[in-house]
Design a protein around this motif. Structure first.
Motif, PDB file in Angstrom:
ATOM      1  N   ASP A 120     -22.049  -6.161 -88.682  1.00  0.00           N
ATOM      2  CA  ASP A 120     -21.062  -6.565 -87.378  1.00  0.00           C
ATOM      3  C   ASP A 120     -20.919  -8.514 -87.413  1.00  0.00           C
ATOM      4  OD1 ASP A 120     -19.772  -4.120 -86.735  1.00  0.00           O
ATOM      5  OD2 ASP A 120     -21.171  -3.641 -84.934  1.00  0.00           O
ATOM      6  N   ARG A 121     -20.173  -8.761 -86.397  1.00  0.00           N
ATOM      7  CA  ARG A 121     -19.107 -10.072 -87.120  1.00  0.00           C
ATOM      8  C   ARG A 121     -20.264 -11.162 -86.352  1.00  0.00           C
ATOM      9  NH1 ARG A 121     -14.846 -13.654 -88.105  1.00  0.00           N
ATOM     10  NH2 ARG A 121     -15.396 -11.473 -89.429  1.00  0.00           N
ATOM     11  N   VAL A 122     -20.958 -11.602 -86.529  1.00  0.00           N
ATOM     12  CA  VAL A 122     -22.114 -12.725 -85.948  1.00  0.00           C
ATOM     13  C   VAL A 122     -21.812 -14.694 -85.955  1.00  0.00           C
ATOM     14  CG1 VAL A 122     -24.777 -13.027 -86.125  1.00  0.00           C
ATOM     15  CG2 VAL A 122     -24.029 -11.444 -86.115  1.00  0.00           C
ATOM     16  N   LYS A 123     -22.004 -14.681 -84.884  1.00  0.00           N
ATOM     17  CA  LYS A 123     -21.618 -16.281 -84.876  1.00  0.00           C
ATOM     18  C   LYS A 123     -23.372 -16.996 -85.678  1.00  0.00           C
ATOM     19  CE  LYS A 123     -18.159 -17.434 -82.333  1.00  0.00           C
ATOM     20  NZ  LYS A 123     -17.404 -18.586 -82.089  1.00  0.00           N
TER      21      LYS A 123
ATOM     22  N   GLY B  66     -26.046 -22.308 -90.959  1.00  0.00           N
ATOM     23  CA  GLY B  66     -25.442 -21.300 -91.840  1.00  0.00           C
ATOM     24  C   GLY B  66     -26.589 -20.030 -91.490  1.00  0.00           C
ATOM     25  N   LYS B  67     -27.967 -20.085 -90.556  1.00  0.00           N
ATOM     26  CA  LYS B  67     -28.290 -19.241 -90.244  1.00  0.00           C
ATOM     27  C   LYS B  67     -28.576 -18.438 -89.053  1.00  0.00           C
ATOM     28  CE  LYS B  67     -32.231 -21.628 -93.793  1.00  0.00           C
ATOM     29  NZ  LYS B  67     -32.435 -20.765 -94.397  1.00  0.00           N
ATOM     30  N   VAL B  68     -29.178 -17.506 -89.411  1.00  0.00           N
ATOM     31  CA  VAL B  68     -29.121 -16.473 -88.460  1.00  0.00           C
ATOM     32  C   VAL B  68     -30.592 -15.979 -87.824  1.00  0.00           C
ATOM     33  CG1 VAL B  68     -27.704 -14.140 -89.646  1.00  0.00           C
ATOM     34  CG2 VAL B  68     -27.470 -15.551 -86.989  1.00  0.00           C
TER      35      VAL B  68
ATOM     36  N   VAL C  42     -26.169 -16.744 -93.969  1.00  0.00           N
ATOM     37  CA  VAL C  42     -24.801 -16.167 -93.933  1.00  0.00           C
ATOM     38  C   VAL C  42     -23.951 -16.575 -94.600  1.00  0.00           C
ATOM     39  CG1 VAL C  42     -22.748 -16.219 -92.915  1.00  0.00           C
ATOM     40  CG2 VAL C  42     -24.431 -16.164 -91.110  1.00  0.00           C
ATOM     41  N   LEU C  43     -23.631 -15.617 -95.815  1.00  0.00           N
ATOM     42  CA  LEU C  43     -23.088 -15.221 -97.349  1.00  0.00           C
ATOM     43  C   LEU C  43     -21.544 -15.560 -96.939  1.00  0.00           C
ATOM     44  CD1 LEU C  43     -25.249 -13.025 -99.455  1.00  0.00           C
ATOM     45  CD2 LEU C  43     -25.253 -15.694 -99.118  1.00  0.00           C
ATOM     46  N   GLU C  44     -20.911 -15.013 -95.792  1.00  0.00           N
ATOM     47  CA  GLU C  44     -19.261 -14.564 -95.791  1.00  0.00           C
ATOM     48  C   GLU C  44     -18.914 -13.984 -94.712  1.00  0.00           C
ATOM     49  OE1 GLU C  44     -17.237 -12.352 -98.334  1.00  0.00           O
ATOM     50  OE2 GLU C  44     -18.739 -10.882 -98.867  1.00  0.00           O
ATOM     51  N   ASP C  45     -17.820 -14.446 -94.168  1.00  0.00           N
ATOM     52  CA  ASP C  45     -17.317 -13.419 -93.413  1.00  0.00           C
ATOM     53  C   ASP C  45     -16.255 -13.076 -93.740  1.00  0.00           C
ATOM     54  OD1 ASP C  45     -19.044 -14.236 -90.933  1.00  0.00           O
ATOM     55  OD2 ASP C  45     -17.382 -15.938 -90.890  1.00  0.00           O
ATOM     56  N   LEU C  46     -15.537 -11.396 -93.517  1.00  0.00           N
ATOM     57  CA  LEU C  46     -15.329 -10.522 -94.098  1.00  0.00           C
ATOM     58  C   LEU C  46     -14.528  -9.371 -92.859  1.00  0.00           C
ATOM     59  CD1 LEU C  46     -16.549  -7.852 -96.423  1.00  0.00           C
ATOM     60  CD2 LEU C  46     -18.145  -9.573 -95.836  1.00  0.00           C
TER      61      LEU C  46
ATOM     62  N   THR D 226     -19.490  -8.823 -91.203  1.00  0.00           N
ATOM     63  CA  THR D 226     -20.586 -10.723 -91.120  1.00  0.00           C
ATOM     64  C   THR D 226     -21.375 -10.069 -92.980  1.00  0.00           C
ATOM     65  OG1 THR D 226     -20.236 -11.980 -89.234  1.00  0.00           O
ATOM     66  CG2 THR D 226     -21.540 -12.333 -91.326  1.00  0.00           C
ATOM     67  N   ARG D 227     -21.182 -10.902 -93.769  1.00  0.00           N
ATOM     68  CA  ARG D 227     -22.544 -10.292 -94.629  1.00  0.00           C
ATOM     69  C   ARG D 227     -23.658 -11.321 -94.839  1.00  0.00           C
ATOM     70  NH1 ARG D 227     -19.019  -9.226 -99.440  1.00  0.00           N
ATOM     71  NH2 ARG D 227     -19.179  -7.058 -99.256  1.00  0.00           N
ATOM     72  N   VAL D 228     -25.144 -11.200 -94.561  1.00  0.00           N
ATOM     73  CA  VAL D 228     -25.477 -11.606 -94.261  1.00  0.00           C
ATOM     74  C   VAL D 228     -27.298 -11.563 -95.762  1.00  0.00           C
ATOM     75  CG1 VAL D 228     -25.952 -12.153 -91.908  1.00  0.00           C
ATOM     76  CG2 VAL D 228     -27.509 -10.121 -92.877  1.00  0.00           C
ATOM     77  N   LYS D 229     -27.749 -12.077 -96.034  1.00  0.00           N
ATOM     78  CA  LYS D 229     -29.044 -12.424 -96.788  1.00  0.00           C
ATOM     79  C   LYS D 229     -30.534 -12.403 -96.190  1.00  0.00           C
ATOM     80  CE  LYS D 229     -31.009 -14.006-101.227  1.00  0.00           C
ATOM     81  NZ  LYS D 229     -30.527 -14.762-102.460  1.00  0.00           N
ATOM     82  N   VAL D 230     -31.000 -12.217 -96.463  1.00  0.00           N
ATOM     83  CA  VAL D 230     -32.563 -11.709 -95.577  1.00  0.00           C
ATOM     84  C   VAL D 230     -33.626 -12.598 -96.540  1.00  0.00           C
ATOM     85  CG1 VAL D 230     -34.773 -11.095 -94.460  1.00  0.00           C
ATOM     86  CG2 VAL D 230     -32.500  -9.579 -94.263  1.00  0.00           C
ATOM     87  N   THR D 231     -33.583 -13.892 -95.552  1.00  0.00           N
ATOM     88  CA  THR D 231     -34.425 -15.061 -96.263  1.00  0.00           C
ATOM     89  C   THR D 231     -35.785 -14.808 -95.763  1.00  0.00           C
ATOM     90  OG1 THR D 231     -33.678 -16.479 -94.556  1.00  0.00           O
ATOM     91  CG2 THR D 231     -32.331 -16.597 -96.681  1.00  0.00           C
TER      92      THR D 231
END
Length: 97
Positions: free
Chosen positions: A19-22, A27-29, A58-62, A89-94
């Motif tokens: 789900d959408r995350v700010k 650009g990190k969450v 965060v990679l992109e919002d869609l 929101t598409r995220v990549k775990v870093t």
């Protein structure tokens, strides 16, 4: 980790759609861990998990696919049609520390 109302199993490098995350200015969450498995050691109590941080980029919002909602009642002339697209929101775990 907890993502919206769901839980996802992740490793470093995993890409997750949630789900959408700010995002912050960088650009990190920060995400909330639910269970930590490190080899044979499993951590699930809240006190130990409070020390663990899961960071993601965060990679992109869609937007999700269109869902059509139709309501109908027989013999009354009542019809209603409605649509919905979920904000995602598409995220990549870093990192998991």
């Amino acid at each position: 980790m907890r993502a919206g109302g769901r839980q996802e199993k992740v490793e470093v490098g995993t890409i997750v759609t949630m789900d959408r995350v700010k995002a912050g200015e960088d650009g990190k969450v920060q995400l909330v861990p639910v269970l930590l498995v490190d080899g044979d050691k499993i951590t699930s109590d809240a006190k130990s998990l409070a020390k663990v941080t899961v960071t993601a980029e965060v990679l992109e919002d869609l937007r999700g696919p269109k869902i059509v909602i139709q309501k109908f009642k027989n013999k009354t002339g009542y019809k209603k049609r409605q649509g919905h697209r979920q904000e995602l929101t598409r995220v990549k775990v870093t990192g998991i520390k």
